[in-house]
Motif scaffolding. Structure first.
Motif, PDB file in Angstrom:
ATOM      1  N   LEU A 123      54.007  36.824  49.254  1.00  0.00           N
ATOM      2  CA  LEU A 123      52.729  36.958  49.948  1.00  0.00           C
ATOM      3  C   LEU A 123      52.948  37.138  51.450  1.00  0.00           C
ATOM      4  N   LEU A 177      51.467  40.201  41.207  1.00  0.00           N
ATOM      5  CA  LEU A 177      50.877  40.372  42.531  1.00  0.00           C
ATOM      6  C   LEU A 177      50.276  41.767  42.714  1.00  0.00           C
ATOM      7  N   ARG A 233      46.807  42.175  42.016  1.00  0.00           N
ATOM      8  CA  ARG A 233      45.911  41.600  43.024  1.00  0.00           C
ATOM      9  C   ARG A 233      46.019  42.337  44.353  1.00  0.00           C
ATOM     10  N   VAL A 250      48.776  43.253  46.042  1.00  0.00           N
ATOM     11  CA  VAL A 250      49.884  42.893  46.928  1.00  0.00           C
ATOM     12  C   VAL A 250      51.162  43.560  46.425  1.00  0.00           C
ATOM     13  N   VAL A 286      51.070  32.802  39.805  1.00  0.00           N
ATOM     14  CA  VAL A 286      50.760  33.758  40.873  1.00  0.00           C
ATOM     15  C   VAL A 286      49.268  33.704  41.209  1.00  0.00           C
ATOM     16  N   PHE A 306      47.980  32.791  44.878  1.00  0.00           N
ATOM     17  CA  PHE A 306      47.244  33.881  45.530  1.00  0.00           C
ATOM     18  C   PHE A 306      45.913  33.355  46.061  1.00  0.00           C
ATOM     19  N   GLU A 307      45.220  32.568  45.249  1.00  0.00           N
ATOM     20  CA  GLU A 307      43.938  31.997  45.677  1.00  0.00           C
ATOM     21  C   GLU A 307      44.128  31.009  46.824  1.00  0.00           C
ATOM     22  N   HIS A 323      46.467  31.147  49.025  1.00  0.00           N
ATOM     23  CA  HIS A 323      46.800  31.968  50.197  1.00  0.00           C
ATOM     24  C   HIS A 323      45.531  32.572  50.808  1.00  0.00           C
ATOM     25  N   LYS A 324      44.581  32.990  49.969  1.00  0.00           N
ATOM     26  CA  LYS A 324      43.341  33.604  50.449  1.00  0.00           C
ATOM     27  C   LYS A 324      42.487  32.603  51.225  1.00  0.00           C
TER      28      LYS A 324
END
Length: 348
Positions: free
Chosen positions: A205, A274, A277, A279, A338, A342-343, A345-346
């Motif tokens: 990420l 990723l 999503r 990325v 992941v 990912f969530e 990180h957002k």
């Protein structure tokens, strides 16, 4: 300090002290042990706040408090137990292992058991993502294990524990469990996420693409954390039953694994998840050697060992005792892992 509000243990249950109840491994091992309903368990935690946290989540569990360098308190807690299961930063903290074993040797129990958590990092090399090491270690071959260099990670503590149990006439039984890369959602009440796979996801990420060291050909064993919890239960059962097929003390060294992966394959799975999503490009990318440690983050100051080397072994002894991994494979858990990170990180 003991939590006096905890319910009195049932008569006849062996007293078990567990370190690391609020950790990823320790919480899952605690859950597996509690499900057996065979032990009077006390969780050894570092401070009163953690003790209160444990008591709120598990009101029937006893707690004892010892700061991570309060060796006298550790010794006293172990002296009151029949069994010690050590999972809290156990692999490299020699003084803590010494304190717990010193205390356990003072216990009045007719049979005393110490289970120690190490790790297959003891086998790691400096491949930096290079070729797979052809040598596969087996826990039925102590000569192979004894030949490991003293400079290897965890080795000084491993050697101490191997010798601590004494000879066959001793009523102290020690055993070391060596888990590999551990993955999956833990079943404890607190920290339920692993370290290595999230480190690779976070690095991807941050970099905008999934990365591995060198060519990513290095091989490492893996295991779902809940299968690790069952391994502790199986081994403890067999040792307490006096099963001769369960080596202890000088020969009590157990690898715990469910196959192995190359880091290129693991990072490929991360890359594909990723890409869905938005990325990266769905492909794994090689990371230059000098960037491995900086990219993988401060939790891995020795990335050349943990995520760039080889560590190959087979868990022969536990399988002989009837232990069998039953959880999802590493690859099957990657998409959900992941998605979670990912969530996270957002939201930052």
């Amino acid at each position: 300090m003991t939590n006096q509000s905890a319910a009195t243990a049932s008569s006849g249950k062996r007293k078990l002290l567990l370190t690391g109840a609020t950790g990823y491994i320790g919480g899952t091992v605690l859950d597996a042990l509690m499900r057996t309903n065979q032990y009077d368990i006390t969780a050894l935690v570092r401070d009163d706040d953690r003790a209160a946290q444990v008591t709120r989540a598990l009101p029937l569990l006893k707690t004892a408090v010892a700061a991570h360098t309060d060796y006298a308190a550790m010794e006293a807690a172990a002296a009151a137990a029949d069994i010690v299961v050590h999972t809290a930063e156990s692999a490299d903290q020699l003084d803590a292992a010494k304190a717990l074993l010193k205390g356990l040797k003072q216990s009045s129990a007719s049979l005393r058991v110490y289970l120690h958590t190490s790790g297959t990092g003891v086998l790691s090399d400096q491949a930096m993502g290079g070729p797979a090491n052809p040598h596969v270690h087996s826990d039925v071959d102590m000569t192979d294990i004894d030949a490991l260099a003293d400079s290897q990670p965890h080795r000084s503590v491993d050697k101490f524990v191997l010798e601590a149990g004494g000879d066959a006439s001793s009523n102290l039984r020690t055993a070391i469990l060596c888990p590999p890369l551990i993955y999956g959602l833990g079943s404890g009440q607190f920290n339920t996420h692993s370290q290595q796979v999230p480190a690779l996801i976070k690095a991807a990420l941050k970099q905008g693409r999934a990365v591995h060291a060198g060519k990513g050909d290095n091989l490492w064993p893996n295991l779902h954390v809940r299968d690790l919890g069952r391994a502790f239960v199986t081994l403890l059962d067999r040792i307490l039953a006096g099963d001769g097929a369960a080596p202890v003390n000088r020969h009590g060294y157990y690898f715990v694994e469910n196959g192995e992966h190359s880091f290129r394959a693991l990072v490929s799975d991360i890359a594909l998840a990723l890409e869905q999503r938005g990325v990266g490009d769905g492909k794994p990318h090689s990371l230059e050697n000098e960037k491995v440690e900086s990219v993988l983050g401060p939790r891995y100051p020795d990335g050349s060992h943990m995520l760039a080397g080889n560590s190959r072994c087979r868990a022969v002894l536990l399988r002989r005792l009837g232990w069998k991994p039953v959880e999802k494979s590493l690859g099957e858990t990657v998409p959900k892992e992941v998605a979670y990170w990912f969530e996270q990180h957002k939201t930052k």
